[in-house]
Design an enzyme around this catalytic site. Structure first.
Site, PDB file in Angstrom:
ATOM      1  CG  HIS A 208      11.203   3.801   0.288  1.00 40.11           C
ATOM      2  ND1 HIS A 208      11.398   5.003  -0.362  1.00 40.11           N
ATOM      3  CD2 HIS A 208       9.887   3.772   0.625  1.00 40.11           C
ATOM      4  CE1 HIS A 208      10.256   5.662  -0.435  1.00 40.11           C
ATOM      5  NE2 HIS A 208       9.306   4.940   0.172  1.00 40.11           N
ATOM      6  CB  CYS A 224       6.761   4.392   2.400  1.00 37.39           C
ATOM      7  SG  CYS A 224       6.015   2.900   1.669  1.00 37.39           S
TER       8      CYS A 224
END
Length: 248
Positions: A208, A224
């Site tokens: 992301h 992440c």
């Protein structure tokens, strides 16, 4: 006695006749203008006290004409925001991203076929493998100590300006540190997931964007893979759901 009285009476008669004749002539003559002494008007002027337009000069009073317009200030007297130099706000210096983490074409001789995403969590690079021994390389932020992981997944979904719902374990973990996370953050510039998100299988991990681009190149996340917003948008357009992602 009679002799003395007659001359007096005669003189009086002559004076009376002369006065009568003069009055008759003056009745139709032009009269002189009436002049009012300043001493007569002074009591009325003094009643005005300090009324606007009166300037006191000793014992006399002088009427000052009213201005129709305000006198303009001289340039040296102007102190408006338009001419003042803007105040310098205190700026917080942010670390600059190392140019090595900017997108670039590099040589690739690894085992993965074109179209595969390979993430090197040691060097903090993400490679999109291309044809002819090439790859498009991006800098990324990866899991901080204790949150490293490796594996192979496929992109299960793609989202533009994704919402963020922190996992319950993350909320509990951060609360123990005195940092209280919201349970939901709508997509937007303030959302920590940034402009795009690529979800990895059924895991809680994503590739992301970020609103903290200076963290790219470091071990900063809870697992992440972070990218600059510009870079994740570029990658988002180049890959599809089902793309293989290899994390090493």
């Amino acid at each position: 006695m009679k002799t003395f009285l007659f001359p007096l009476l005669g003189a009086a008669a002559v004076l009376a006749a002369t006065a009568t004749s003069s009055s008759a002539r003056d009745r139709y003559a032009d009269r002189p203008p009436v002049v009012v002494s300043p001493d007569l008007s002074a009591p009325w002027v003094l009643q005005l006290g300090h009324a606007p337009g009166i300037v006191r000069q000793g014992r006399q009073e002088m009427q000052r004409p009213q201005r129709r317009y305000q006198r303009q200030a001289q340039p040296a007297q102007l102190h408006t925001a338009a001419v003042q130099a803007p105040s310098k706000k205190r700026m917080v210096a942010r670390p600059q991203i190392n140019p090595i983490y900017l997108p670039q074409e590099v040589a690739y001789d690894g085992p993965h076929k074109p179209g595969t995403i390979v993430i090197d969590t040691t060097e903090n690079f993400l490679y999109l493998v291309e044809n002819n021994g090439k790859a498009r390389r991006y800098g990324v932020g990866t899991g901080k100590p204790g949150f490293e992981w490796a594996g192979k997944h496929k992109i299960s979904q793609k989202k533009v300006w994704p919402e963020w719902r922190p996992p319950a374990e993350m909320i509990t973990r951060e609360a123990a540190k005195g940092r209280y996370l919201p349970t939901y953050v709508a997509g937007g510039a303030e959302n920590p997931l940034g402009a795009r998100a690529l979800y990895l299988g059924s895991t809680l991990y994503r590739i992301h964007g970020t609103n903290q681009p200076w963290t790219i190149g470091g071990a900063v996340s809870s697992g992440c893979i972070r990218m600059r917003n510009e870079d994740v948008v570029d990658l988002y357009e180049r890959v599809n759901v089902g793309t293989t992602v290899v994390v090493i």
